[in-house]
Design a protein around this motif. Structure first.
Motif, PDB file in Angstrom:
ATOM      1  N   PHE A  73      -8.869   2.752  -2.336  1.00  0.00           N
ATOM      2  CA  PHE A  73      -8.232   4.062  -2.463  1.00  0.00           C
ATOM      3  C   PHE A  73      -6.712   3.911  -2.593  1.00  0.00           C
ATOM      4  O   PHE A  73      -6.095   4.431  -3.534  1.00  0.00           O
ATOM      5  N   VAL A  74      -6.125   3.167  -1.691  1.00  0.00           N
ATOM      6  CA  VAL A  74      -4.668   3.005  -1.713  1.00  0.00           C
ATOM      7  C   VAL A  74      -4.226   2.118  -2.876  1.00  0.00           C
ATOM      8  O   VAL A  74      -3.209   2.350  -3.516  1.00  0.00           O
ATOM      9  N   ARG A  75      -5.025   1.101  -3.157  1.00  0.00           N
ATOM     10  CA  ARG A  75      -4.652   0.232  -4.269  1.00  0.00           C
ATOM     11  C   ARG A  75      -4.620   0.991  -5.591  1.00  0.00           C
ATOM     12  O   ARG A  75      -3.687   0.862  -6.373  1.00  0.00           O
ATOM     13  N   SER A  76      -5.668   1.751  -5.843  1.00  0.00           N
ATOM     14  CA  SER A  76      -5.783   2.341  -7.174  1.00  0.00           C
ATOM     15  C   SER A  76      -4.785   3.473  -7.398  1.00  0.00           C
ATOM     16  O   SER A  76      -4.383   3.724  -8.532  1.00  0.00           O
ATOM     17  N   LEU A  77      -4.374   4.142  -6.342  1.00  0.00           N
ATOM     18  CA  LEU A  77      -3.429   5.253  -6.491  1.00  0.00           C
ATOM     19  C   LEU A  77      -1.976   4.830  -6.268  1.00  0.00           C
ATOM     20  O   LEU A  77      -1.057   5.514  -6.720  1.00  0.00           O
ATOM     21  N   CYS A  78      -1.767   3.752  -5.546  1.00  0.00           N
ATOM     22  CA  CYS A  78      -0.391   3.404  -5.133  1.00  0.00           C
ATOM     23  C   CYS A  78      -0.016   1.964  -5.505  1.00  0.00           C
ATOM     24  O   CYS A  78       0.834   1.735  -6.363  1.00  0.00           O
ATOM     25  N   LYS A 105       7.940   0.801  -4.642  1.00  0.00           N
ATOM     26  CA  LYS A 105       7.030   1.935  -4.572  1.00  0.00           C
ATOM     27  C   LYS A 105       5.608   1.423  -4.339  1.00  0.00           C
ATOM     28  O   LYS A 105       5.306   0.265  -4.609  1.00  0.00           O
ATOM     29  N   GLY A 106       4.756   2.301  -3.852  1.00  0.00           N
ATOM     30  CA  GLY A 106       3.323   1.979  -3.815  1.00  0.00           C
ATOM     31  C   GLY A 106       2.835   1.297  -2.561  1.00  0.00           C
ATOM     32  O   GLY A 106       1.654   0.956  -2.468  1.00  0.00           O
ATOM     33  N   THR A 107       3.716   1.099  -1.591  1.00  0.00           N
ATOM     34  CA  THR A 107       3.269   0.425  -0.378  1.00  0.00           C
ATOM     35  C   THR A 107       4.067   0.927   0.822  1.00  0.00           C
ATOM     36  O   THR A 107       5.125   1.537   0.667  1.00  0.00           O
ATOM     37  N   ILE A 108       3.537   0.701   1.999  1.00  0.00           N
ATOM     38  CA  ILE A 108       4.262   0.973   3.239  1.00  0.00           C
ATOM     39  C   ILE A 108       4.766  -0.371   3.749  1.00  0.00           C
ATOM     40  O   ILE A 108       4.008  -1.161   4.308  1.00  0.00           O
ATOM     41  N   ARG A 109       6.022  -0.650   3.493  1.00  0.00           N
ATOM     42  CA  ARG A 109       6.558  -1.945   3.898  1.00  0.00           C
ATOM     43  C   ARG A 109       8.028  -1.733   4.273  1.00  0.00           C
ATOM     44  O   ARG A 109       8.705  -0.907   3.651  1.00  0.00           O
ATOM     45  N   VAL A 110       8.476  -2.449   5.248  1.00  0.00           N
ATOM     46  CA  VAL A 110       9.883  -2.335   5.615  1.00  0.00           C
ATOM     47  C   VAL A 110      10.736  -2.705   4.410  1.00  0.00           C
ATOM     48  O   VAL A 110      10.523  -3.754   3.795  1.00  0.00           O
ATOM     49  N   GLY A 111      11.659  -1.828   4.077  1.00  0.00           N
ATOM     50  CA  GLY A 111      12.522  -2.063   2.933  1.00  0.00           C
ATOM     51  C   GLY A 111      12.101  -1.306   1.692  1.00  0.00           C
ATOM     52  O   GLY A 111      12.886  -1.169   0.747  1.00  0.00           O
ATOM     53  N   SER A 112      10.874  -0.832   1.672  1.00  0.00           N
ATOM     54  CA  SER A 112      10.403  -0.061   0.523  1.00  0.00           C
ATOM     55  C   SER A 112      10.956   1.360   0.585  1.00  0.00           C
ATOM     56  O   SER A 112      11.370   1.835   1.639  1.00  0.00           O
ATOM     57  N   ASP A 113      10.936   2.035  -0.565  1.00  0.00           N
ATOM     58  CA  ASP A 113      11.306   3.443  -0.580  1.00  0.00           C
ATOM     59  C   ASP A 113      10.396   4.211   0.382  1.00  0.00           C
ATOM     60  O   ASP A 113       9.183   3.971   0.413  1.00  0.00           O
ATOM     61  N   ALA A 114      11.006   5.129   1.109  1.00  0.00           N
ATOM     62  CA  ALA A 114      10.210   5.911   2.052  1.00  0.00           C
ATOM     63  C   ALA A 114       9.517   7.061   1.328  1.00  0.00           C
ATOM     64  O   ALA A 114       9.832   8.234   1.510  1.00  0.00           O
ATOM     65  N   ASP A 115       8.588   6.705   0.446  1.00  0.00           N
ATOM     66  CA  ASP A 115       7.725   7.676  -0.229  1.00  0.00           C
ATOM     67  C   ASP A 115       6.429   7.712   0.557  1.00  0.00           C
ATOM     68  O   ASP A 115       5.602   6.804   0.439  1.00  0.00           O
ATOM     69  N   ILE A 116       6.264   8.736   1.350  1.00  0.00           N
ATOM     70  CA  ILE A 116       5.169   8.747   2.322  1.00  0.00           C
ATOM     71  C   ILE A 116       4.491  10.099   2.286  1.00  0.00           C
ATOM     72  O   ILE A 116       5.148  11.142   2.170  1.00  0.00           O
ATOM     73  N   ILE A 117       3.183  10.088   2.405  1.00  0.00           N
ATOM     74  CA  ILE A 117       2.485  11.366   2.522  1.00  0.00           C
ATOM     75  C   ILE A 117       1.610  11.351   3.755  1.00  0.00           C
ATOM     76  O   ILE A 117       1.178  10.292   4.225  1.00  0.00           O
ATOM     77  N   VAL A 118       1.377  12.540   4.294  1.00  0.00           N
ATOM     78  CA  VAL A 118       0.545  12.692   5.479  1.00  0.00           C
ATOM     79  C   VAL A 118      -0.565  13.684   5.162  1.00  0.00           C
ATOM     80  O   VAL A 118      -0.308  14.767   4.630  1.00  0.00           O
ATOM     81  N   SER A 158      -0.415  12.394  14.552  1.00  0.00           N
ATOM     82  CA  SER A 158      -1.643  12.070  15.300  1.00  0.00           C
ATOM     83  C   SER A 158      -2.848  12.686  14.587  1.00  0.00           C
ATOM     84  O   SER A 158      -2.798  13.824  14.135  1.00  0.00           O
ATOM     85  N   ASN A 159      -3.891  11.889  14.504  1.00  0.00           N
ATOM     86  CA  ASN A 159      -5.130  12.313  13.827  1.00  0.00           C
ATOM     87  C   ASN A 159      -4.955  12.577  12.330  1.00  0.00           C
ATOM     88  O   ASN A 159      -5.810  13.190  11.709  1.00  0.00           O
ATOM     89  N   LYS A 160      -3.863  12.102  11.810  1.00  0.00           N
ATOM     90  CA  LYS A 160      -3.624  12.263  10.375  1.00  0.00           C
ATOM     91  C   LYS A 160      -3.654  10.893   9.686  1.00  0.00           C
ATOM     92  O   LYS A 160      -3.504   9.851  10.331  1.00  0.00           O
ATOM     93  N   ILE A 161      -3.810  10.985   8.396  1.00  0.00           N
ATOM     94  CA  ILE A 161      -3.701   9.781   7.576  1.00  0.00           C
ATOM     95  C   ILE A 161      -2.305   9.729   6.976  1.00  0.00           C
ATOM     96  O   ILE A 161      -1.809  10.735   6.452  1.00  0.00           O
ATOM     97  N   VAL A 162      -1.693   8.565   7.083  1.00  0.00           N
ATOM     98  CA  VAL A 162      -0.371   8.350   6.494  1.00  0.00           C
ATOM     99  C   VAL A 162      -0.529   7.282   5.420  1.00  0.00           C
ATOM    100  O   VAL A 162      -1.200   6.270   5.641  1.00  0.00           O
ATOM    101  N   MET A 163       0.043   7.517   4.257  1.00  0.00           N
ATOM    102  CA  MET A 163      -0.117   6.520   3.187  1.00  0.00           C
ATOM    103  C   MET A 163       1.068   6.597   2.234  1.00  0.00           C
ATOM    104  O   MET A 163       1.873   7.521   2.303  1.00  0.00           O
ATOM    105  N   PRO A 164       1.178   5.609   1.347  1.00  0.00           N
ATOM    106  CA  PRO A 164       2.283   5.641   0.393  1.00  0.00           C
ATOM    107  C   PRO A 164       2.143   6.842  -0.551  1.00  0.00           C
ATOM    108  O   PRO A 164       1.021   7.275  -0.845  1.00  0.00           O
ATOM    109  N   GLY A 165       3.234   7.361  -1.020  1.00  0.00           N
ATOM    110  CA  GLY A 165       3.181   8.384  -2.055  1.00  0.00           C
ATOM    111  C   GLY A 165       2.434   7.862  -3.266  1.00  0.00           C
ATOM    112  O   GLY A 165       2.515   6.678  -3.607  1.00  0.00           O
ATOM    113  N   VAL A 166       1.693   8.768  -3.901  1.00  0.00           N
ATOM    114  CA  VAL A 166       0.885   8.377  -5.052  1.00  0.00           C
ATOM    115  C   VAL A 166       1.769   8.210  -6.285  1.00  0.00           C
ATOM    116  O   VAL A 166       2.760   8.922  -6.447  1.00  0.00           O
ATOM    117  N   ILE A 167       1.410   7.252  -7.129  1.00  0.00           N
ATOM    118  CA  ILE A 167       2.088   7.066  -8.419  1.00  0.00           C
ATOM    119  C   ILE A 167       1.142   7.538  -9.512  1.00  0.00           C
ATOM    120  O   ILE A 167       0.075   6.959  -9.691  1.00  0.00           O
TER     121      ILE A 167
END
Lengths: 462, 462, 462, 462
Positions: free
Chosen positions: A365-370, A383-396, A50-59
């Motif tokens: 931001f997300v495109r250029s880093l992930c 890698k590089g996206t939050i999508r069902v089936g993708s590797d769970a590389d996630i940062i908060v 809550s109140n956090k940003i969740v995004m794909p792990g950076v590459i």
């Protein structure tokens, strides 16, 4: 319904196409679920975002760990580098396997892969750097791609290191890469003009660190960029310009793009936030990187290009040396060790000076880093996206948490930082690699060697 | 964990950034869940989409239902039009509220919205068509945007209908739209050259249906496109070219885009698959639409522009008349009723001749029918995407099912079809509107009047 | 060897390709001889031009003498205008024969030619201004060209005078002109945007002379230039932009030229040396001309375009009114009489502020005043050059002689000058028309009516 | 009045700005008089040119006489070459003084000038070819220009001859040339790609003469042209592309010109009339020249570029070898002697296949052979034009006289001709060098050694 391994709930998820408030469920290392609070299945571990940003792990698609240069080796190895990555929200690194003089590409890859595998705490891949060319090497490229390495690097400079590709070699590499659907990444500078200007500087006894910038004026990059893309275009080959540093070079990339040629480019935090005036001070040589730092106008032009989409990827060109190593330069800019530390601060710098400063928006931001590095280098959508089936590389990320940079508090072995004293936001409080928490609230929870080699696909059109 | 209302399981979900195998859960009309088979919560209704394509409901952002033209009215009203939409996988329609001579924009909107609300079985919005200009109208534009209508339409032709905007009016509308973040959509043709050519044709007693095409050569569109974007650029205003029909006009749009100006454009199935040779036959007048059908080369150029991203949206310009209505033309092309039916066949034509034929890929397919119109017209991400929190407008397609078009089997009131006898795939077996199944296996399960007016945001940069 | 009529010896002769020191011999109105001092044949009259500049007589290819405007007539007629020409070094004038509402082109030409023939002391021709269009007019164009008038003028504005050509008329005129090899010259401004801006100004009670400039911003010229050349390009027709006044409009011309389209353009001394700040003063209305005066930056851009060759001709748009006439404007910019005096000062202004100031070189100087208008309008090489066989239209200038402009010392009937008090060089001490001295040392030696109508050729590619 | 030395009466004189019927009088080697038949002063010798074309003597600005290549020397020396010139209407030759390895520019010039002076029957100059670069050479450039040599040549290929300039050398040469107002002419081909392709061909045992063309594809020229002009543009330096052979290279030149950069280019008769299919025959090696012959499409593109003005000069690259010399190639394209004979046939080929065939008009004809090379290389207006005060280098052509080419009838030492058997018009019946008749009706009347070295000016803007 099966119990999930991990649930990250109620965060604001940033993706390459926009944001949403939702929870993410992980099972067996993959994203198994994205949903709102009304539909939460049970999970072993629940993390409230809550109140956090969740995004794909950076590459970080451009790093040089434990790189031998002359008689020394860059100070971060895959161990310290990958731990720093975990703290910086980077879950995938792409380093380089560099062909030895007259050697085999596959051997270089096998060796380098072994080194990385033994130590890396995050996932990794390698670009294959070709330094010597003949028909055998040409054929090896096919095998390299089959092994899951779909990108090659050529250096248009560094004859003194035995790395330089001339136009004939570029021409034939593009030909072969085009057949394979592989992308060629380039260090694009014009070697001959630079040599001429270096000679001029030395003749007039100008040897200070600033000469590094003065002998590599903007057009030495722009000319090489133009030539590289032209040669690629002869084969309709995929071409990616590494560490684009100048407005002038960027304008060439944009000119080709506006004519419909899908050239891509990378820039780095140092080319967005630092300037060559740093080379003028007593410790100017510690800021030596190649290409050199440029002007404030170049910084701003590149930020804008990033936002406009003409530069697609952000990476670090991480190549760190200690102060002691850097200080061996003997007052001669030709003897400087090139490279800056960067993996750990990549995300916070872009978060703070890009996103929060309003220079780029969330999708950029997300495109250029992930997403973009994943697409260009054949990792997408694993890698590089939050999508069902993708590797769970996630940062908060807690967007309110601010950190003042101190080299000793960072996890790289480099004992100084170009960003020393900067106040940055964007350090992740949680880093998840394939469903496993490897960093939480500043504590490293991963294991060296747990990172795996990720096979990358060719022909992923951007 | 709360029980979901609806679950669509195991389909291949197409989105604007790629595909995934996953299930979608719906709660209270919204997408509550996207996940794999290991994480399925319970649901009231479960639909198995194995081996099917699942995608966002289509947005037809350009329709004219029950349009009064001269002494008649186009034959599909919001009832038949929206039922046809449900069968064609279209879950949102954008029609037009056209200002009456000297009248108020808000009144026109109120009236038109009432008509639509009473009958529409799918969600809808309206573009506001301005036909008369003064300071009062200028101020009304602000109120229109506040009411959730963030797009205006101007006609560069149709002086005879009292609709034509001259350059001064275009200029001031762009000024105001720029301040409001609204987009101006244009019917872009040069009226004066067309009048001249019509006069020439008539003088030489050439009145056949083909004259409609011959008196509107490609450059009459291209000139107007150039002028429209130029005028928009004076205010840095958002501009969208409706029903782009020619390669020449498209090249103008591309020229502006390559110089960095974010003009957008729509094309229609008829400009991708039909040619002006149809105007030559005995029933050529039934193929009259405006702008007219063009050549095969234009078709192919526009397909390519769609794939390259220079044309962003696909819509129908649906404006249907029965054969009886069309046949009142008295052998004089100036008296032809312009317009073709299209809502119900939009998706299958693009699916069959675009996606399956390899002319466009899956992301272009979803972008042009769903995500792009949503982004340009301020519906995104509520509409046009599969994302947690978005409206559950979802369709399911069996890619193997082929249908042979027969007008009598379609649900529009139009008693002929330009695509009569064509074999098409892509008709959805399921249409879900905000979580409710409104069409299943060819049975209409919705209700007229259940569609709602969707407020659209301004300033959604594309 | 025959005795020559006139010999001008030892001058520095400027031509469109460079200069030479030589003498010129004249026989029967033609240049019979160009040679050095070792080869001088005998002559009736010998004029020593040592230390002087000798060059072709100037062609003012854009003048309006005794032009009826509303209830008045511009104050210079062919008598005073052509005498002023003789003093200003202008030996050929091109005025306009303007079609009467619904009238015949040939009649307008016959009438205007008669007026000019009766009074003109220098040679002359006419552009044929078409104000009304139908098939009869189209056919008349052929006859007009056969009579030696190879240029037409269309006004894109002035609907209120009944002169405005819409795009359909432009389209058909270009078609016909292309067939005839004739050139179409245009007054290029966008009428609709200007009307809109005028209405806005009036509504807010802004009526001062400066409003004339403010209601015709740069892009109103640029848009019209773009549209005009585009329409010409549809027929591959010759197009010439009259009185180009803005950098923005000029950039459009240059864009077409850089793409290989041979559009040509004229600018005028007032657009090179005067600015719209003059409209702000008490007597601002006396500086009204159309298009209006522009900024200093526009002045400099146009000088540069002249030197670079993208603007080809210099002419005056001479249309003079007395102060009394100008002062009838009633404080309302819409009622101002447009036009400035210029024939007599054309050459000195360009000589002083162009050539002497280093803005243009000698060949550009001669090209823009002599050779280029002759080439574009079909007079070359009879007029506009120093060549054996050409008409002996020659002027001699003492480059050291400076004149301070006083309206009363000029020979135009206009009782003020925008250049009042300016110190100018370049007034010719000798003007020769077809071998006859018509002005010498400030004395008029010609005769009204001695000027002849010069037939002009079509299809002279530039 | 002084008696003239020579009078050429009643011809049609072609100049760079048009034609006129007139007579030309010569005194003391200069043109003293241009006039009509009514003004003929007495003269020692009178030549009637009625029904003939009179034009300036041709400047062949690119020849290699008695060029040492490997162990042999090209077969035409300044004696035979300059006599051939006289017969071909060429009155000025520009050959090359090539710096010896590490040697002085001035020494190379002195030596070469001595050789030419001893034998040349026509006027001559030299381009200074720089093959080795250092600060001493840089300073020598200034002295070279002061000696009247205002053009330098750099080879972007020929590393094997020790001639190749890399980008650093190009960069510094352009810098110095820019300061001096000198022009740099380039042999523009990409050496590295060519080497690569040659290696490929040899590896696959392809050694026939056609390989010369196949290993130098169009883009090897285009890339080098792009790079050369880019490097010039960094210093705003004058750049001239020698022997442009491809449409693709020409398009690059045109792109720069359309952006306002004044790059100039030369093409040669062989690139306008011969194709690489000639390399395929048994004697294909005799057609080897560098760059190689190209396709018919390239021929036509270059003709058009000449007429449009994007290619400015025509010259021969004359470098002749006898059949015996050529036949020493040993069946290996790498051992072929490059070069074709051309001085004597330059004018007739351009006259016949350019002017008479309607590909170029009269002014383009005179500009490309006379005025343009004179302007670009600093000879204008002394050479290259018919103007009072210019050198009396004049030729007279009977346009009706047709000659069938036979090598043995030509005056070059080369014993074959690529144009053997061609029927050509345009051979001059009279060649006048500085007022002296050196060829008349096929008889050589000049003297070897009578040609003089002509000093050329820098900074003559084109």
């Amino acid at each position: 319904m099966a119990r999930l391994d991990l649930m990250i709930t109620n965060g604001r998820i940033l993706t390459e196409t926009g944001s949403m408030h939702a929870s993410i469920g992980v099972k067996a290392g993959k994203i198994a679920f994205i949903g709102d609070s009304r539909a939460l299945p049970p999970a072993e571990e629940i993390i409230d975002a809550s109140n956090k940003i969740v995004m794909p792990g950076v590459i970080d698609s451009h790093v040089h760990l434990e790189l031998p240069v002359g008689r020394t080796v860059s100070c971060d190895d895959f161990a310290s580098g990958s731990v720093a990555a975990a703290f910086g929200g980077v879950t995938t690194l792409i380093d380089f396997a560099t062909q030895k003089r007259g050697g085999s590409l596959l051997e270089a890859i096998a060796e380098r892969r072994g080194v990385a595998q033994a130590k890396s705490a995050v996932d990794f891949s390698l670009h294959c750097a070709i330094t010597h060319w003949n028909d055998r090497v040409r054929k090896e490229m096919t095998k390299v791609v089959r092994q899951g390495i779909s990108s090659f690097k050529l250096y248009m400079i560094y004859a003194e290191r035995g790395w330089m590709a001339d136009d004939g070699m570029l021409f034939e590499c593009f030909e072969q890469a085009s057949k394979l659907g592989a992308v060629i990444g380039l260090h694009a500078e014009n070697p001959h003009i630079i040599s001429t200007l270096v000679r001029r500087a030395v003749v007039t006894r100008k040897k200070g660190a600033i000469q590094h910038a003065l002998t590599r004026p903007d057009f030495t990059e722009a000319e090489a960029v133009q030539r590289a893309i032209y040669l690629a275009s002869l084969w309709d080959a995929r071409v990616h310009i590494f560490h684009l540093s100048t407005a002038e070079g960027c304008a060439i990339v944009e000119e080709w793009q506006s004519q419909g040629y899908p050239a891509t480019a990378e820039t780095c935090p140092q080319f967005l936030t630092l300037t060559d005036s740093l080379l003028k001070g007593r410790y100017g040589h510690r800021y030596a990187t190649c290409p050199p730092l440029r002007s404030h106008d170049d910084n701003e032009y590149l930020w804008e290009a990033l936002e406009m989409g003409s530069v697609q990827t952000l990476a670090t060109d991480h190549c760190s040396f200690t102060r002691k190593q850097k200080d061996t330069w003997q007052g001669d800019f030709r003897k400087m060790l090139f490279g800056l530390p960067g993996i750990e601060t990549l995300l916070p710098i872009v978060f703070t000076h890009g996103l929060m400063a309003g220079r780029i928006d969330e999708t950029t931001f997300v495109r250029s880093l992930c997403a973009n590095p994943a697409m260009i280098f054949g990792l997408y959508p694993r890698k590089g996206t939050i999508r069902v089936g993708s590797d769970a590389d996630i940062i908060v990320i807690d967007p309110e948490r601010e950190v003042t940079i101190k080299p000793q508090r960072l996890h790289m072995r480099c004992d100084y930082s170009p960003y020393d004293g900067w106040k940055l936001r964007g350090f992740p409080g949680l880093t998840v690699l394939r469903g496993r928490v490897i960093q939480k609230d500043g504590e490293f929870l991963g294991d060296q060697g747990d990172g795996i080699f990720i096979k990358r696909n060719p022909e992923v059109a951007f």
